[in-house]
Design an enzyme around this catalytic site. Structure first.
Site, PDB file in Angstrom:
ATOM      1  N   TYR A  15      -6.031  -1.027  -6.860  1.00  0.00           N
ATOM      2  CA  TYR A  15      -5.374  -2.286  -6.409  1.00  0.00           C
ATOM      3  C   TYR A  15      -4.713  -2.080  -4.994  1.00  0.00           C
ATOM      4  O   TYR A  15      -4.773  -0.963  -4.587  1.00  0.00           O
ATOM      5  CB  TYR A  15      -4.472  -3.074  -7.099  1.00  0.00           C
ATOM      6  CG  TYR A  15      -3.299  -2.478  -7.873  1.00  0.00           C
ATOM      7  CD1 TYR A  15      -2.590  -1.193  -7.368  1.00  0.00           C
ATOM      8  CD2 TYR A  15      -2.636  -2.927  -9.020  1.00  0.00           C
ATOM      9  CE1 TYR A  15      -1.518  -0.742  -7.898  1.00  0.00           C
ATOM     10  CE2 TYR A  15      -1.563  -2.327  -9.466  1.00  0.00           C
ATOM     11  CZ  TYR A  15      -0.889  -1.329  -8.888  1.00  0.00           C
ATOM     12  OH  TYR A  15       0.476  -0.979  -9.285  1.00  0.00           O
ATOM     13  N   GLU A  16      -4.465  -3.307  -4.370  1.00  0.00           N
ATOM     14  CA  GLU A  16      -4.192  -3.294  -3.040  1.00  0.00           C
ATOM     15  C   GLU A  16      -5.299  -2.619  -1.972  1.00  0.00           C
ATOM     16  O   GLU A  16      -4.795  -2.056  -0.872  1.00  0.00           O
ATOM     17  CB  GLU A  16      -2.804  -2.456  -2.717  1.00  0.00           C
ATOM     18  CG  GLU A  16      -1.591  -2.816  -3.568  1.00  0.00           C
ATOM     19  CD  GLU A  16      -1.506  -4.510  -3.881  1.00  0.00           C
ATOM     20  OE1 GLU A  16      -2.012  -5.292  -2.930  1.00  0.00           O
ATOM     21  OE2 GLU A  16      -0.755  -4.990  -4.636  1.00  0.00           O
ATOM     22  N   GLY A  17      -6.669  -2.931  -2.445  1.00  0.00           N
ATOM     23  CA  GLY A  17      -7.549  -2.182  -1.886  1.00  0.00           C
ATOM     24  C   GLY A  17      -7.763  -0.832  -2.259  1.00  0.00           C
ATOM     25  O   GLY A  17      -7.028   0.005  -2.342  1.00  0.00           O
ATOM     26  N   GLN A  60      -9.186   2.043   1.601  1.00  0.00           N
ATOM     27  CA  GLN A  60      -8.170   2.839   2.607  1.00  0.00           C
ATOM     28  C   GLN A  60      -8.942   3.758   3.408  1.00  0.00           C
ATOM     29  O   GLN A  60      -8.604   3.736   4.729  1.00  0.00           O
ATOM     30  CB  GLN A  60      -7.492   3.707   1.536  1.00  0.00           C
ATOM     31  CG  GLN A  60      -6.682   2.727   0.624  1.00  0.00           C
ATOM     32  CD  GLN A  60      -5.988   1.691   1.092  1.00  0.00           C
ATOM     33  OE1 GLN A  60      -5.124   1.570   2.179  1.00  0.00           O
ATOM     34  NE2 GLN A  60      -5.900   0.358   0.542  1.00  0.00           N
ATOM     35  N   ARG A 107       0.893  -1.300  -0.002  1.00  0.00           N
ATOM     36  CA  ARG A 107      -0.112   0.060  -0.020  1.00  0.00           C
ATOM     37  C   ARG A 107       0.846   1.322  -0.011  1.00  0.00           C
ATOM     38  O   ARG A 107       0.636   2.314  -0.686  1.00  0.00           O
ATOM     39  CB  ARG A 107      -0.849  -0.115   1.165  1.00  0.00           C
ATOM     40  CG  ARG A 107      -2.022  -1.102   0.855  1.00  0.00           C
ATOM     41  CD  ARG A 107      -3.120  -1.013   2.090  1.00  0.00           C
ATOM     42  NE  ARG A 107      -4.155  -2.006   1.771  1.00  0.00           N
ATOM     43  CZ  ARG A 107      -5.153  -2.214   2.506  1.00  0.00           C
ATOM     44  NH1 ARG A 107      -5.093  -1.690   3.693  1.00  0.00           N
ATOM     45  NH2 ARG A 107      -6.344  -3.086   1.837  1.00  0.00           N
TER      46      ARG A 107
END
Lengths: 596, 596
Positions: free
Chosen positions: B440-442, B447, B296
């Protein structure tokens, strides 16, 4: 999900908000009572939804193909769809009946254009550009030119283009070099290169009528020496049919670009191409702006149109995609997870989009109706006011609505999560396609400059003052309406901020033009917010009237909730724009170019 | 113009703002005095600028190619560049010396990562993913696993991946279905499909170490039954070399996507693939988050990295493109027109970008330094504070900096005008590539939810309260500094707004979690603005010290002007975010799903 034309929303604006039937005494409205218009909307929805929308992704994936014989092949299905477009009479919807058009109000044509652009932006640019060229010839052409070109362009047999840009000259048309040399027969020989010519070459029509800006030999330098020429791909014969190829005009290549792949963006080479002057010598720019202003409104429309289609895809995805649980407990307890529309932040993106799209559409239609009044109203004062509004609102609609349209398309991708970034879902195409709308027909920065530099000051600021008066009058008339009060108060608030910003510009922009430039984009957004706040008041008033009359249709309550979102979560930006614009140009201009 | 790594800016942050030499007593910093770091930056600039940057467009245009034998060919030049990356020791810059890494501070590694990502985002994801997998094995692997995998991953001979997503399960990992069946030899047989696996298959390394989330037969439902497995493409032999093919793992296709074409986004099919449990049974998610948190921060970095490259292209274009004249009279009177950088609105876009990039970079480096302190500082209180900050800032950096990175790439396209929309200029690729970073990555919405739902309340809100105290202390210490005063005042203002928003969340988010969700994105942006305001204070203080010491280097005065832009034209957004977040969830949740 494929795009579903929002007929109900269009009808709501045309009937309940703008009440187009009140203008029934005017030409063009006379033949278009709302009942007829509604049938047109239904037919438009059917054609755009069923014929154009399925070709949108095809166009994106295949793109146009340039061949060595200087021809261009459009994507599969485009040619057949174009044929249907012509057969349905859609190319002449708003055009002059004297040349075979249907003469419907511009605002009705706009409704079709939105659906067409949502369904397939790249496709709809072919007839869109043709209509711009039609308008320029209709305004500035000789009788013979009109007779030769207009009927064919209205029927769609011939399309048209606008040729402005050259490699070294885009915004600054004064630099243009394309030459025009007079011939003995009254025609000219045109030589030069034009780039980024949308629909410059394709395989869908019998002829392509290029309108080309060029400089007649010996003309003054700069913008004062620019003339406009008709340069058809095929020379018309005396009987009006297509004659020999105008050999000097060729598409020598296509631009590779981020989006609108289905539209041919051409490099056009003119080498002693035969052309005819349209309008006066050296006054080409004025005529080009006939096309340009129409095109600018159309580009603002594209912003909303792509946003609508992208929003629909996002809303459908959010209702369908099961992932996670509501923060307040399961809403779909029998399923493996809840649909993501239960999440407030997903709804925030959807409601933000909805509020901007519906407000933006109303603002577009409201302005387009003034365009009709400017042409047709018998009262000169009404015509003058409508003309002022058209001038004033055009840059706002182009700049603000495309900025927002891009944000909406990006949010639609965001709602899709990872799926949105893949080309299996439509979000990427909408985002890539809409991005050009912030650039062409004058970048949004140029729109903002046009607004603060020209339109605001035009006729001593008459347009903007009339707009403020109209809002004040609305506020006065509706002050006692308790249901409407929060919306009216919000309108009064943002209008005061816009007035404050306008005053600041008057005081600081004249003394230092860089202050006007520095404030321009924030001012344009503040103007857009004010326009939408007014539209939301008009829409809530119309919806409340239905509710008060006993309607329990959720369509109307949804309008009120969406308006509340607009006030609570979009309008707060107005204060930020005002604060920013008042900081002036000092910091912006403090650094030398090397510091960047 | 190709990307020029901004070595000077990195050095300014590391030396003048963060003063990394003050931590010289700590392991990893001991071997990296600033003098050494500066040499590393220079070498990093050379490698990324000269080797990776020229391949960026190649990767975009060629993309990766999937073959029927389940192999993937990367774009021309990638394989050779990867070899140079390994030979230069760049893959092990921040890795554990016990396994052959160079053990440099994380903040130094971040500096390299930014340059690498700016130069070629798609390429830099291959070693980026590998480093995430390295970290998970380093944290959770057995000694034998570490011995087997870490040296090869540090040298770059082997790369790695993260396998989370399945077609029906992205954000909500509790739904995942991939199965793991224990074998007699202590290994497992893994079966399932994973999608969107970046760098899942390629031709650049001898082996690919897949870290795969799966559910051991009989494990509890939901996230509590998820374990993490090492599933190598080739099974390691006892001597550590590459053995037979793990036949059950295959890349069965590539995703077609809007950007990062040079990175292989794979559909991975596992059919009785051989794998080994890493860490405890059913605690796979915790380990995955080791990778995830690192990733992240890396994605926030990508936002800034693409923005930097796009900004550079835009600034170069604005200085080069001659079009129109300055509003205050010609600035290039001998030329046909002025460069467009004379226009305030063009400068507005460039300065907005510069202020966000430089502030964002400082915020990233400042946070990464806390990551180093969390690992290495002898004082437990310092470690705890640093750990709190890492947790709190990670979602802010990921969400805020990628939102802004996308906006900056869009503005960079806008500065280019029509050229920006064509694929002849780099703006389109930056915009298309950076867009995935918001997802991506949440997703950024996730977030924001992580920030308000978890990180803010963690340990009784200790992290955010410490941050407020740190800012208060800074304000107190610098209150008498007249040069710094406008910046300190601005910081005090936005910090008060963030505190106000935090209080609102405490009071309203607990009673109704939808209020927290409704406020989350605006709160995250308000937090980002506060972080950047603090960073700009630190940077202005450092720049002022140089100026006070007699420096006439325009680098330092430019920093002060850019900070002024931040305060005047970016910080006003804070008030809008605060107003919006306080409106709560009522309007957002008022409509039924069918109304969308």
């Amino acid at each position: 999900m494929t795009y579903q034309p929002p007929v109900r929303d269009h009808a709501f604006i045309l009937r309940d908000v703008l009440d187009i039937d009140q203008h029934g005494a005017l030409p063009s409205f006379a033949d278009a009572p709302f009942e007829t218009v509604e049938q047109i909307l239904e037919a438009a929805a059917q054609f755009t939804g069923e014929v154009l929308a399925p070709l949108n992704s095809v166009g994106d994936k295949q793109g146009c193909v340039w061949n060595k014989d200087f021809t261009v092949k459009t994507p599969d299905g485009f040619k057949e769809a174009y044929k249907q477009l012509c057969e349905g009479g859609w190319t002449g919807l708003g055009s002059d009946p004297a040349y075979g058009g249907q003469g419907l109000p511009h605002v009705v044509n706009l409704s079709f254009s939105e659906m067409s652009s949502s369904a397939n932006m790249a496709f709809s640019m072919y007839p869109g550009l043709a209509h711009g060229a039609y308008s320029a010839i209709h305004t500035g052409g000789s009788d013979a030119q009109k007779q030769t070109y207009l009927p064919k362009m209205i029927s769609g047999e011939w399309t048209g283009t606008m040729n402005l840009t050259e490699p070294h000259c885009g915004t600054d048309l004064g630099l243009l070099r394309t030459k025009a040399v007079p011939e003995a027969d009254g025609s000219y020989r045109i030589t030069g290169q034009k780039i980024w010519i949308s629909a410059g070459e394709h395989d869908m029509s019998d002829n392509i009528v290029h309108l080309v800006l060029a400089r007649i030999e010996g003309a003054p330098a700069g913008v004062k020496g620019i003339s406009l020429f008709i340069v058809p791909k095929f020379l018309p014969k005396a009987d009006g049919s297509v004659g020999e190829r105008n050999e000097g005009v060729k598409c020598v290549g296509l631009e590779e670009k981020m989006g609108i792949h289905g539209n041919a963006t051409c490099v056009m080479q003119y080498e002693d191409a035969k052309g005819w002057l349209i309008g006066e010598e050296n006054s080409g720019l004025k005529l080009m702006f006939v096309m340009m202003n129409e095109a600018r409104l159309g580009v603002g429309l594209q912003g909303i149109a792509q946003a609508e289609a992208a929003y629909q895809a996002a809303a459908a995805f959010a209702k369908d995609r099961l992932q996670g649980r509501s923060l307040t407990g399961p809403k779909n307890p029998d399923g493996p997870a809840d649909p993501i529309i239960v999440h407030p932040d997903v709804r925030r993106m959807l409601l933000e989009s909805k509020a901007l799209i519906e407000g933006g559409r109303a603002f577009l239609f409201w302005t387009a109706l003034h365009g009709d009044l400017a042409h047709h109203h018998p009262d000169e004062a009404v015509r003058a006011k409508a003309e002022d509004y058209m001038g004033l609102m055009t840059p706002v609609l182009k700049g603000y609505l495309t900025d927002k349209g891009f944000k909406i398309c990006s949010d639609a991708m965001q709602v899709h999560g990872g799926s949105g970034f893949t080309e299996h879902f439509p979000a990427s195409q909408y985002l890539r396609d809409v991005r050009i709308a912030l650039i062409y027909e004058g970048t949004n920065g140029i729109q903002a400059l046009d607004l603060v530099g020209r339109k605001l000051a035009s006729k001593g600021g008459r347009g903007v003052m009339t707009f403020f008066q109209e809002i004040d009058q609305f506020i006065g008339e509706n002050d006692g309406d308790a249901e409407l009060k929060p919306f009216v108060d919000a309108l009064a608030g943002v209008k005061a901020q816009l007035q404050d910003g306008t005053m600041w510009l008057m005081q600081n922009g004249l003394q230092n033009p860089d202050n006007a430039g520095a404030a321009s984009t924030d001012y344009m957004h503040l103007f857009g917010l004010t326009g939408l706040a007014y539209m939301w008041c008009l829409m809530v008033k119309a919806a409340n009237a239905k509710i008060a009359a006993g309607s329990t249709d959720p369509f109307f309550t949804t309008k009120v909730v969406t308006a509340r979102y607009f006030i609570e979560r979009i309008l707060p930006d107005a204060g930020a724009h005002l604060a920013k614009l008042k900081t002036g140009s000092e910091t912006l201009m403090a650094l030398p170019a090397e510091a960047f």
